[in-house]
Design a protein around this motif. Structure first.
Motif, PDB file in Angstrom:
ATOM      1  N   GLN A  51      45.297  55.494  51.195  1.00 22.51           N
ATOM      2  CA  GLN A  51      44.379  55.289  50.079  1.00 22.51           C
ATOM      3  C   GLN A  51      44.873  54.247  49.081  1.00 22.51           C
ATOM      4  O   GLN A  51      44.061  53.468  48.547  1.00 22.51           O
ATOM      5  N   PRO A  52      46.175  54.157  48.763  1.00 18.05           N
ATOM      6  CA  PRO A  52      46.624  53.108  47.835  1.00 18.05           C
ATOM      7  C   PRO A  52      46.280  51.695  48.297  1.00 18.05           C
ATOM      8  O   PRO A  52      46.119  50.795  47.462  1.00 18.05           O
ATOM      9  N   GLN A  53      46.159  51.484  49.602  1.00 20.98           N
ATOM     10  CA  GLN A  53      45.776  50.163  50.100  1.00 20.98           C
ATOM     11  C   GLN A  53      44.332  49.846  49.751  1.00 20.98           C
ATOM     12  O   GLN A  53      44.008  48.724  49.360  1.00 20.98           O
ATOM     13  N   ALA A  54      43.450  50.848  49.880  1.00 22.04           N
ATOM     14  CA  ALA A  54      42.055  50.658  49.475  1.00 22.04           C
ATOM     15  C   ALA A  54      41.963  50.441  47.964  1.00 22.04           C
ATOM     16  O   ALA A  54      41.180  49.598  47.490  1.00 22.04           O
ATOM     17  N   ASN A  55      42.776  51.178  47.208  1.00 15.63           N
ATOM     18  CA  ASN A  55      42.769  51.019  45.744  1.00 15.63           C
ATOM     19  C   ASN A  55      43.187  49.607  45.344  1.00 15.63           C
ATOM     20  O   ASN A  55      42.660  49.038  44.380  1.00 15.63           O
ATOM     21  N   ALA A  56      44.141  49.042  46.080  1.00 20.34           N
ATOM     22  CA  ALA A  56      44.630  47.702  45.763  1.00 20.34           C
ATOM     23  C   ALA A  56      43.559  46.635  45.970  1.00 20.34           C
ATOM     24  O   ALA A  56      43.632  45.554  45.384  1.00 20.34           O
ATOM     25  N   LEU A  57      42.561  46.929  46.816  1.00 25.10           N
ATOM     26  CA  LEU A  57      41.480  45.970  47.078  1.00 25.10           C
ATOM     27  C   LEU A  57      40.219  46.303  46.283  1.00 25.10           C
ATOM     28  O   LEU A  57      39.206  45.610  46.405  1.00 25.10           O
ATOM     29  N   GLY A  58      40.267  47.358  45.469  1.00 27.81           N
ATOM     30  CA  GLY A  58      39.075  47.798  44.744  1.00 27.81           C
ATOM     31  C   GLY A  58      38.561  46.786  43.748  1.00 27.81           C
ATOM     32  O   GLY A  58      37.341  46.617  43.588  1.00 27.81           O
ATOM     33  N   ALA A  59      39.454  46.095  43.057  1.00 31.20           N
ATOM     34  CA  ALA A  59      39.017  45.104  42.065  1.00 31.20           C
ATOM     35  C   ALA A  59      38.240  43.980  42.736  1.00 31.20           C
ATOM     36  O   ALA A  59      37.185  43.551  42.244  1.00 31.20           O
ATOM     37  N   ALA A  60      38.729  43.505  43.857  1.00 33.04           N
ATOM     38  CA  ALA A  60      38.037  42.433  44.589  1.00 33.04           C
ATOM     39  C   ALA A  60      36.669  42.901  45.073  1.00 33.04           C
ATOM     40  O   ALA A  60      35.690  42.151  45.030  1.00 33.04           O
ATOM     41  N   LEU A 117      45.801  36.519  39.348  1.00 34.15           N
ATOM     42  CA  LEU A 117      44.594  35.816  39.781  1.00 34.15           C
ATOM     43  C   LEU A 117      43.375  36.737  39.717  1.00 34.15           C
ATOM     44  O   LEU A 117      42.300  36.332  39.240  1.00 34.15           O
ATOM     45  N   MET A 118      43.531  37.981  40.157  1.00 33.63           N
ATOM     46  CA  MET A 118      42.421  38.920  40.125  1.00 33.63           C
ATOM     47  C   MET A 118      42.057  39.298  38.690  1.00 33.63           C
ATOM     48  O   MET A 118      40.883  39.492  38.364  1.00 33.63           O
ATOM     49  N   GLN A 119      43.033  39.411  37.817  1.00 36.34           N
ATOM     50  CA  GLN A 119      42.721  39.692  36.414  1.00 36.34           C
ATOM     51  C   GLN A 119      41.922  38.547  35.797  1.00 36.34           C
ATOM     52  O   GLN A 119      40.996  38.775  35.006  1.00 36.34           O
ATOM     53  N   LEU A 120      42.262  37.311  36.164  1.00 35.61           N
ATOM     54  CA  LEU A 120      41.488  36.165  35.697  1.00 35.61           C
ATOM     55  C   LEU A 120      40.050  36.233  36.216  1.00 35.61           C
ATOM     56  O   LEU A 120      39.095  35.989  35.469  1.00 35.61           O
ATOM     57  N   CYS A 121      39.885  36.597  37.491  1.00 40.18           N
ATOM     58  CA  CYS A 121      38.543  36.720  38.079  1.00 40.18           C
ATOM     59  C   CYS A 121      37.739  37.811  37.368  1.00 40.18           C
ATOM     60  O   CYS A 121      36.528  37.652  37.137  1.00 40.18           O
ATOM     61  N   CYS A 122      38.385  38.904  37.016  1.00 40.56           N
ATOM     62  CA  CYS A 122      37.704  39.989  36.302  1.00 40.56           C
ATOM     63  C   CYS A 122      37.214  39.522  34.939  1.00 40.56           C
ATOM     64  O   CYS A 122      36.085  39.840  34.529  1.00 40.56           O
ATOM     65  N   LEU A 123      38.043  38.775  34.236  1.00 39.73           N
ATOM     66  CA  LEU A 123      37.644  38.267  32.918  1.00 39.73           C
ATOM     67  C   LEU A 123      36.459  37.311  33.032  1.00 39.73           C
ATOM     68  O   LEU A 123      35.532  37.350  32.208  1.00 39.73           O
ATOM     69  N   LEU A 124      36.466  36.454  34.045  1.00 41.79           N
ATOM     70  CA  LEU A 124      35.337  35.542  34.258  1.00 41.79           C
ATOM     71  C   LEU A 124      34.057  36.318  34.555  1.00 41.79           C
ATOM     72  O   LEU A 124      32.970  35.969  34.066  1.00 41.79           O
ATOM     73  N   THR A 125      34.182  37.388  35.345  1.00 45.32           N
ATOM     74  CA  THR A 125      33.018  38.221  35.660  1.00 45.32           C
ATOM     75  C   THR A 125      32.472  38.897  34.402  1.00 45.32           C
ATOM     76  O   THR A 125      31.255  38.972  34.195  1.00 45.32           O
ATOM     77  N   TYR A 147      27.624  30.142  36.829  1.00 43.11           N
ATOM     78  CA  TYR A 147      28.802  29.337  37.175  1.00 43.11           C
ATOM     79  C   TYR A 147      30.077  30.175  37.071  1.00 43.11           C
ATOM     80  O   TYR A 147      30.956  30.111  37.937  1.00 43.11           O
ATOM     81  N   LEU A 148      30.187  30.960  36.018  1.00 42.16           N
ATOM     82  CA  LEU A 148      31.395  31.768  35.819  1.00 42.16           C
ATOM     83  C   LEU A 148      31.542  32.826  36.911  1.00 42.16           C
ATOM     84  O   LEU A 148      32.644  33.043  37.420  1.00 42.16           O
ATOM     85  N   ASN A 149      30.430  33.477  37.277  1.00 39.56           N
ATOM     86  CA  ASN A 149      30.524  34.484  38.324  1.00 39.56           C
ATOM     87  C   ASN A 149      30.849  33.838  39.673  1.00 39.56           C
ATOM     88  O   ASN A 149      31.638  34.387  40.456  1.00 39.56           O
ATOM     89  N   GLY A 150      30.249  32.683  39.944  1.00 40.59           N
ATOM     90  CA  GLY A 150      30.579  31.973  41.169  1.00 40.59           C
ATOM     91  C   GLY A 150      32.035  31.549  41.205  1.00 40.59           C
ATOM     92  O   GLY A 150      32.714  31.647  42.240  1.00 40.59           O
ATOM     93  N   LEU A 151      32.536  31.078  40.059  1.00 42.00           N
ATOM     94  CA  LEU A 151      33.940  30.686  39.963  1.00 42.00           C
ATOM     95  C   LEU A 151      34.845  31.880  40.247  1.00 42.00           C
ATOM     96  O   LEU A 151      35.847  31.759  40.983  1.00 42.00           O
ATOM     97  N   ALA A 152      34.504  33.055  39.700  1.00 41.01           N
ATOM     98  CA  ALA A 152      35.308  34.256  39.933  1.00 41.01           C
ATOM     99  C   ALA A 152      35.326  34.632  41.411  1.00 41.01           C
ATOM    100  O   ALA A 152      36.383  34.958  41.975  1.00 41.01           O
ATOM    101  N   ASN A 153      34.168  34.573  42.066  1.00 34.23           N
ATOM    102  CA  ASN A 153      34.110  34.921  43.495  1.00 34.23           C
ATOM    103  C   ASN A 153      34.836  33.898  44.357  1.00 34.23           C
ATOM    104  O   ASN A 153      35.501  34.260  45.325  1.00 34.23           O
ATOM    105  N   GLY A 154      34.700  32.622  43.983  1.00 34.66           N
ATOM    106  CA  GLY A 154      35.408  31.591  44.743  1.00 34.66           C
ATOM    107  C   GLY A 154      36.917  31.704  44.620  1.00 34.66           C
ATOM    108  O   GLY A 154      37.656  31.489  45.590  1.00 34.66           O
ATOM    109  N   LEU A 155      37.402  32.052  43.433  1.00 34.76           N
ATOM    110  CA  LEU A 155      38.839  32.265  43.244  1.00 34.76           C
ATOM    111  C   LEU A 155      39.329  33.491  44.013  1.00 34.76           C
ATOM    112  O   LEU A 155      40.429  33.495  44.580  1.00 34.76           O
TER     113      LEU A 155
END
Length: 489
Positions: A51-60, A117-125, A147-155
């Motif tokens: 389960q911790p592996q799934a949790n690690a991918l939850g933000a993405a 990197l994921m924290q940056l994507c979350c802030l953009l979202t 644009y911001l949401n697309g940038l977050a997904n692309g990152l």
């Protein structure tokens, strides 16, 4: 002698698929770390342990969920037709942002950890969601938000698919990686479809403002998950020479968090994987990556064609002619695509990648050619043909969800380490470029006929190509899967 036999019995219980640990010499004693290992007796036990592996991918997953909503908006599932004329730039802005983000993601991955990197994507979202919510029918604000949401997904996408394959144990990699990208994105598309066809203009909150609220919530939850649960890839830590941190990461990626025989085997396998890739020069890495890159670019291009603006135009044309203003066909369209993605994701580690892809492509190709024949009339399309077109399009969507579920997994395991994120970004850019190109195609019945004939032919060719040239990587480690992709045989 008894101690040595007991050591071999313990090692024989380790999970199939990893290279065995080297036998200790007569002068050395086994490590004094506490070794606890229990062979999983059911899927529930294995799921709980991993389960911790799934949790690690939850933000993405939450970021891709918001991205799916924006993709659906871009291809025609918006609620603004009667309020403003949507300019083409606003329509395609998310795709442009995602292309820019995927390019920047390759650059930032050299200086930012996956967590940062994921924290940056979350802030953009979050910022994009707030812009969508706070403004109503303001084209500039909507464009900035997209644009911001697309940038977050692309990152996020190249980094997540690359890291996801390294975080997850080999016997759960297919399900976790496919669910993180394909299933989450499809769920976002389904949600946007439901909002666009059922949201009343009398509500105080518009459908687009609701999308902004949800994106803000997703971003906030994703930021929490990224801060608390993300674990850095043990493979990347080994590349940096941080062996102790890599062991600690492996321990944190399982429950209970303790050193086990499986953890030792994973460490050995990751070390062999890193050693194998470190021995490759840059030109050798690209030569090994090129066959896989060509295959997966084709796969992702077909994926883009299966969820494009022309698909939505065809659904709207046929559904309106047959069922009037009923929202049923639209909801069923999204629900079947979601059901196909869900089915495909959760059988990746049982039925395998190749079988689901072949079944999906075979039915999709036949349904697409059948759809094209419904629009082959030079003058007009008859009502019975439109009714058949609706149902063939619904069948197409279910098997498209099933057939493209393995594409995320293949991207996570096909490429040498030094060029992995760059190759994933290239495949993603190809997918987004196809979406952009289709947005500029003239929408009419004759275009439909040509489009679906082409999609059907290419999908059937993809079926044959996949049968001959796409390997089955179910239950293989990353090192073994990479070997399978080295050439076209």
């Amino acid at each position: 002698m008894e101690q040595k036999n007991e050591y071999h019995r313990t090692m024989s219980q380790s999970t199939v698929g990893y290279s065995p640990l080297p036998e200790p010499s007569a002068r050395e004693s086994p490590p004094r770390r506490q070794i606890l290992y229990e062979q999983p007796t059911s899927c529930c036990i294995r799921d709980m342990r991993n389960q911790p592996q799934a949790n690690a991918l939850g933000a993405a997953a939450l970021i891709f969920l918001s991205g799916g909503m924006n993709i659906a908006w871009s291809i025609g599932f918006d609620n603004l037709a009667d309020e403003i004329v949507i300019c083409m730039h606003l329509r395609i802005s998310w795709f442009i942002g995602a292309i820019i983000g995927s390019v920047l993601g390759v650059v930032f991955s050299r200086c930012l950890t996956y967590k940062l990197l994921m924290q940056l994507c979350c802030l953009l979202t979050i910022v994009g969601g707030i812009l969508f919510t706070a403004t109503q029918l303001n084209v500039d604000a909507m464009m900035a938000a997209r644009y911001l949401n697309g940038l977050a997904n692309g990152l996020a996408l190249p980094a997540t698919l690359s890291t996801g394959g390294e975080l997850v144990v080999f016997y759960k990699r297919g399900t976790y990686v496919s669910a993180t990208e394909q299933l989450s994105c499809t769920l976002g598309i389904f949600m946007q479809i439901v909002f666009s066809v059922s949201w009343s203009p009398d509500y105080d909150l518009t459908a687009d403002q609701l999308q902004g609220v949800l994106c803000t919530i997703y971003g906030a939850i994703a930021l929490f998950l990224a801060t608390v649960f993300i674990v850095e890839s043990p493979v990347q830590l080994l590349i940096q020479g941080e062996q102790e941190l890599a062991i600690d990461a492996l321990i944190r990626l399982q429950y209970p968090k303790t050193m086990t025989v499986e953890t030792s085997d994973q460490m050995t396998e990751h070390s062999a994987y890193v050693a194998q890739n470190n021995s490759l020069r840059s030109t050798e890495a690209w030569c090994q990556a090129l066959p896989a890159l060509l295959r997966l670019c084709l796969l992702r291009a077909l994926y883009a064609m299966s969820t494009s603006m022309l698909i939505v135009f065809t659904l709207t044309l046929a559904s309106t002619s047959v069922y009037g203003l009923s929202s049923g066909p639209y909801v069923l369209f999204g629900l079947l695509r979601l059901a196909g993605s869900c089915s495909g994701a959760f059988v990746q580690d049982t039925l395998g990648r190749k079988l689901t892809q072949l079944i999906g492509f075979m039915i999709c190709g036949a349904a697409s050619i059948g759809l094209a024949t419904r629009f082959s009339s030079a003058d007009f399309v008859r009502l019975p043909d439109l009714r058949k077109a609706v149902w063939m399009l619904l069948i197409f969507q279910f098997f498209a969800g099933l057939g493209f579920a393995p594409s995320s997994v293949y991207l996570s395991e096909a490429f040498p380490l030094s060029v992995k994120r760059m190759c994933i970004a290239i495949a993603y850019i190809v997918e987004l470029s196809i979406q952009l190109a289709v947005c500029y195609v003239e929408l009419n019945v004759h275009t439909n006929c040509i489009y679906f004939y082409g999609l059907g032919v290419f999908t059937l060719l993809g079926f044959l190509f996949g049968h001959w040239y796409l390997p089955e990587t179910n239950y293989l480690t990353l090192r073994q899967a990479q070997q399978k992709f080295r050439d076209f045989s």
